[in-house]
Design a protein around this motif. Sequence first.
Motif, PDB file in Angstrom:
ATOM      1  N   VAL A  38     -68.215  58.642  68.801  1.00  0.00           N
ATOM      2  CA  VAL A  38     -67.457  57.943  67.759  1.00  0.00           C
ATOM      3  C   VAL A  38     -66.969  58.919  66.691  1.00  0.00           C
ATOM      4  O   VAL A  38     -65.857  58.756  66.144  1.00  0.00           O
ATOM      5  N   ASN A  39     -67.732  59.951  66.389  1.00  0.00           N
ATOM      6  CA  ASN A  39     -67.286  60.941  65.407  1.00  0.00           C
ATOM      7  C   ASN A  39     -66.059  61.692  65.920  1.00  0.00           C
ATOM      8  O   ASN A  39     -65.116  61.970  65.173  1.00  0.00           O
ATOM      9  N   HIS A  40     -66.081  62.021  67.195  1.00  0.00           N
ATOM     10  CA  HIS A  40     -64.936  62.684  67.820  1.00  0.00           C
ATOM     11  C   HIS A  40     -63.699  61.800  67.737  1.00  0.00           C
ATOM     12  O   HIS A  40     -62.612  62.259  67.366  1.00  0.00           O
ATOM     13  N   ALA A  41     -63.861  60.511  68.036  1.00  0.00           N
ATOM     14  CA  ALA A  41     -62.737  59.574  67.973  1.00  0.00           C
ATOM     15  C   ALA A  41     -62.214  59.441  66.550  1.00  0.00           C
ATOM     16  O   ALA A  41     -60.993  59.393  66.318  1.00  0.00           O
ATOM     17  N   GLY A  42     -63.124  59.361  65.593  1.00  0.00           N
ATOM     18  CA  GLY A  42     -62.723  59.213  64.198  1.00  0.00           C
ATOM     19  C   GLY A  42     -61.956  60.409  63.681  1.00  0.00           C
ATOM     20  O   GLY A  42     -60.965  60.267  62.949  1.00  0.00           O
ATOM     21  N   GLU A  43     -62.401  61.599  64.060  1.00  0.00           N
ATOM     22  CA  GLU A  43     -61.713  62.802  63.585  1.00  0.00           C
ATOM     23  C   GLU A  43     -60.377  62.989  64.292  1.00  0.00           C
ATOM     24  O   GLU A  43     -59.432  63.520  63.712  1.00  0.00           O
ATOM     25  N   LEU A  44     -60.289  62.543  65.545  1.00  0.00           N
ATOM     26  CA  LEU A  44     -58.991  62.523  66.217  1.00  0.00           C
ATOM     27  C   LEU A  44     -58.021  61.652  65.425  1.00  0.00           C
ATOM     28  O   LEU A  44     -56.886  62.058  65.122  1.00  0.00           O
ATOM     29  N   ALA A  45     -58.459  60.447  65.084  1.00  0.00           N
ATOM     30  CA  ALA A  45     -57.595  59.516  64.363  1.00  0.00           C
ATOM     31  C   ALA A  45     -57.175  60.086  63.008  1.00  0.00           C
ATOM     32  O   ALA A  45     -56.002  60.003  62.629  1.00  0.00           O
ATOM     33  N   ALA A  46     -58.127  60.653  62.280  1.00  0.00           N
ATOM     34  CA  ALA A  46     -57.803  61.195  60.960  1.00  0.00           C
ATOM     35  C   ALA A  46     -56.782  62.326  61.061  1.00  0.00           C
ATOM     36  O   ALA A  46     -55.834  62.406  60.260  1.00  0.00           O
ATOM     37  N   THR A  47     -56.951  63.192  62.051  1.00  0.00           N
ATOM     38  CA  THR A  47     -56.011  64.295  62.236  1.00  0.00           C
ATOM     39  C   THR A  47     -54.607  63.772  62.527  1.00  0.00           C
ATOM     40  O   THR A  47     -53.612  64.260  61.965  1.00  0.00           O
ATOM     41  N   LEU A  48     -54.517  62.750  63.376  1.00  0.00           N
ATOM     42  CA  LEU A  48     -53.207  62.203  63.732  1.00  0.00           C
ATOM     43  C   LEU A  48     -52.569  61.430  62.583  1.00  0.00           C
ATOM     44  O   LEU A  48     -51.338  61.433  62.436  1.00  0.00           O
ATOM     45  N   ILE A  49     -53.387  60.763  61.769  1.00  0.00           N
ATOM     46  CA  ILE A  49     -52.844  60.069  60.592  1.00  0.00           C
ATOM     47  C   ILE A  49     -52.175  61.073  59.660  1.00  0.00           C
ATOM     48  O   ILE A  49     -51.028  60.872  59.221  1.00  0.00           O
ATOM     49  N   TYR A  50     -52.876  62.163  59.364  1.00  0.00           N
ATOM     50  CA  TYR A  50     -52.291  63.172  58.468  1.00  0.00           C
ATOM     51  C   TYR A  50     -51.087  63.851  59.099  1.00  0.00           C
ATOM     52  O   TYR A  50     -50.093  64.143  58.411  1.00  0.00           O
ATOM     53  N   ALA A  51     -51.150  64.103  60.402  1.00  0.00           N
ATOM     54  CA  ALA A  51     -50.016  64.737  61.074  1.00  0.00           C
ATOM     55  C   ALA A  51     -48.769  63.866  60.979  1.00  0.00           C
ATOM     56  O   ALA A  51     -47.649  64.375  60.813  1.00  0.00           O
ATOM     57  N   ALA A  52     -48.951  62.548  61.075  1.00  0.00           N
ATOM     58  CA  ALA A  52     -47.812  61.632  60.968  1.00  0.00           C
ATOM     59  C   ALA A  52     -47.339  61.464  59.531  1.00  0.00           C
ATOM     60  O   ALA A  52     -46.136  61.313  59.277  1.00  0.00           O
ATOM     61  N   GLN A  53     -48.262  61.487  58.588  1.00  0.00           N
ATOM     62  CA  GLN A  53     -47.894  61.290  57.183  1.00  0.00           C
ATOM     63  C   GLN A  53     -47.200  62.509  56.580  1.00  0.00           C
ATOM     64  O   GLN A  53     -46.331  62.374  55.709  1.00  0.00           O
ATOM     65  N   ASN A  54     -47.598  63.694  57.010  1.00  0.00           N
ATOM     66  CA  ASN A  54     -47.147  64.910  56.335  1.00  0.00           C
ATOM     67  C   ASN A  54     -45.632  65.058  56.228  1.00  0.00           C
ATOM     68  O   ASN A  54     -45.114  65.310  55.126  1.00  0.00           O
ATOM     69  N   PRO A  55     -44.866  64.923  57.310  1.00  0.00           N
ATOM     70  CA  PRO A  55     -43.412  65.167  57.177  1.00  0.00           C
ATOM     71  C   PRO A  55     -42.716  64.262  56.151  1.00  0.00           C
ATOM     72  O   PRO A  55     -42.036  64.773  55.244  1.00  0.00           O
ATOM     73  N   PRO A  56     -42.860  62.918  56.242  1.00  0.00           N
ATOM     74  CA  PRO A  56     -42.151  62.097  55.252  1.00  0.00           C
ATOM     75  C   PRO A  56     -42.689  62.251  53.829  1.00  0.00           C
ATOM     76  O   PRO A  56     -41.908  62.220  52.869  1.00  0.00           O
ATOM     77  N   ILE A  57     -44.007  62.421  53.689  1.00  0.00           N
ATOM     78  CA  ILE A  57     -44.574  62.546  52.340  1.00  0.00           C
ATOM     79  C   ILE A  57     -44.165  63.860  51.696  1.00  0.00           C
ATOM     80  O   ILE A  57     -43.736  63.900  50.531  1.00  0.00           O
ATOM     81  N   VAL A  58     -44.258  64.942  52.443  1.00  0.00           N
ATOM     82  CA  VAL A  58     -43.906  66.253  51.886  1.00  0.00           C
ATOM     83  C   VAL A  58     -42.407  66.337  51.610  1.00  0.00           C
ATOM     84  O   VAL A  58     -41.980  66.959  50.626  1.00  0.00           O
ATOM     85  N   ARG A  59     -41.615  65.702  52.460  1.00  0.00           N
ATOM     86  CA  ARG A  59     -40.163  65.698  52.227  1.00  0.00           C
ATOM     87  C   ARG A  59     -39.825  64.965  50.930  1.00  0.00           C
ATOM     88  O   ARG A  59     -38.967  65.403  50.156  1.00  0.00           O
ATOM     89  N   ALA A  60     -40.495  63.841  50.682  1.00  0.00           N
ATOM     90  CA  ALA A  60     -40.204  63.050  49.483  1.00  0.00           C
ATOM     91  C   ALA A  60     -40.918  63.581  48.241  1.00  0.00           C
ATOM     92  O   ALA A  60     -40.414  63.428  47.122  1.00  0.00           O
ATOM     93  N   TYR A  61     -42.077  64.198  48.450  1.00  0.00           N
ATOM     94  CA  TYR A  61     -42.900  64.677  47.322  1.00  0.00           C
ATOM     95  C   TYR A  61     -43.359  66.102  47.628  1.00  0.00           C
ATOM     96  O   TYR A  61     -44.516  66.336  48.010  1.00  0.00           O
ATOM     97  N   PRO A  62     -42.481  67.097  47.476  1.00  0.00           N
ATOM     98  CA  PRO A  62     -42.813  68.480  47.846  1.00  0.00           C
ATOM     99  C   PRO A  62     -44.065  69.026  47.161  1.00  0.00           C
ATOM    100  O   PRO A  62     -44.766  69.882  47.728  1.00  0.00           O
ATOM    101  N   HIS A  63     -44.377  68.518  45.972  1.00  0.00           N
ATOM    102  CA  HIS A  63     -45.536  69.033  45.252  1.00  0.00           C
ATOM    103  C   HIS A  63     -46.853  68.666  45.949  1.00  0.00           C
ATOM    104  O   HIS A  63     -47.894  69.263  45.649  1.00  0.00           O
ATOM    105  N   LEU A  64     -46.796  67.720  46.887  1.00  0.00           N
ATOM    106  CA  LEU A  64     -48.017  67.321  47.598  1.00  0.00           C
ATOM    107  C   LEU A  64     -48.267  68.147  48.856  1.00  0.00           C
ATOM    108  O   LEU A  64     -49.284  67.950  49.527  1.00  0.00           O
ATOM    109  N   ARG A  65     -47.356  69.078  49.174  1.00  0.00           N
ATOM    110  CA  ARG A  65     -47.521  69.867  50.395  1.00  0.00           C
ATOM    111  C   ARG A  65     -48.882  70.561  50.479  1.00  0.00           C
ATOM    112  O   ARG A  65     -49.568  70.457  51.517  1.00  0.00           O
ATOM    113  N   PRO A  66     -49.333  71.290  49.431  1.00  0.00           N
ATOM    114  CA  PRO A  66     -50.632  71.976  49.557  1.00  0.00           C
ATOM    115  C   PRO A  66     -51.796  71.013  49.795  1.00  0.00           C
ATOM    116  O   PRO A  66     -52.688  71.303  50.599  1.00  0.00           O
ATOM    117  N   LEU A  67     -51.785  69.881  49.095  1.00  0.00           N
ATOM    118  CA  LEU A  67     -52.872  68.915  49.261  1.00  0.00           C
ATOM    119  C   LEU A  67     -52.861  68.320  50.663  1.00  0.00           C
ATOM    120  O   LEU A  67     -53.912  68.233  51.318  1.00  0.00           O
TER     121      LEU A  67
END
Length: 212
Positions: A38-67
């Motif tokens: 279950v830990n493996h599954a959870g970390e897979l999901a978390a990684t994919l959530i951030y991978a999907a969020q990063n492009p639109p969020i960073v494009r709209a809010y460049p200051h959030l790129r480092p975070l």
Amino acid sequence: MQESNPHADNASAGGKTSQAPKPLTVKQREFLDSALRVNHAGELAATLIYAAQNPPIVRAYPHLRPLMQHMYDQEAGHFKTFNHLLAKHRVRPTIMYPAWKVAATALGWGTALMGREAAMACTEAVETEIGEHYNSQLKVLLQWVQELEARGENVDSEIKDLVSTIKRIRDEELEHLDHAVEHDAKDAKPYEILTNVIRAGCSGAIRISEKV
């Protein structure tokens, strides 16, 4: 984790015999298999959530790129850790792996398109569930350690290492939760509905992945 009784090693000092750690019981082995899966599954999901969020969020809010990059990098590290532990202890991943990949990616994209606050609310909800889940695992593992030490028995070094690993990862997940709150997660609309639905989904995925 030890699964058979090796010969006891002789201690170098005093001529005493050091008792080898006892093998795990069937129930303990089942718990650890479930926990790693279950830990493996959870970390897979978390990684994919951030991978999907990063492009639109960073494009709209460049200051959030480092975070956003920082949180993604930590999640990718967590996933790598549990990938290694699954292989080492011959634990199969959840059969729901393909479904969780689709669901996590959709959740990441969906909340990012709703805006920065919704993306952060997603992080808050997910990390709240994950933090509580890791705490419940640590409670069980630490109880094992305390019982062994109370009987004067040696604790398998791999159990100690697993406790340390889960504590570290738990603390990093809770750090992400704090970042999300600091970046206006609670201003998401509709906050209560969004976070409750995400938490319910995470809780259900955890229960399913523990079993299958």
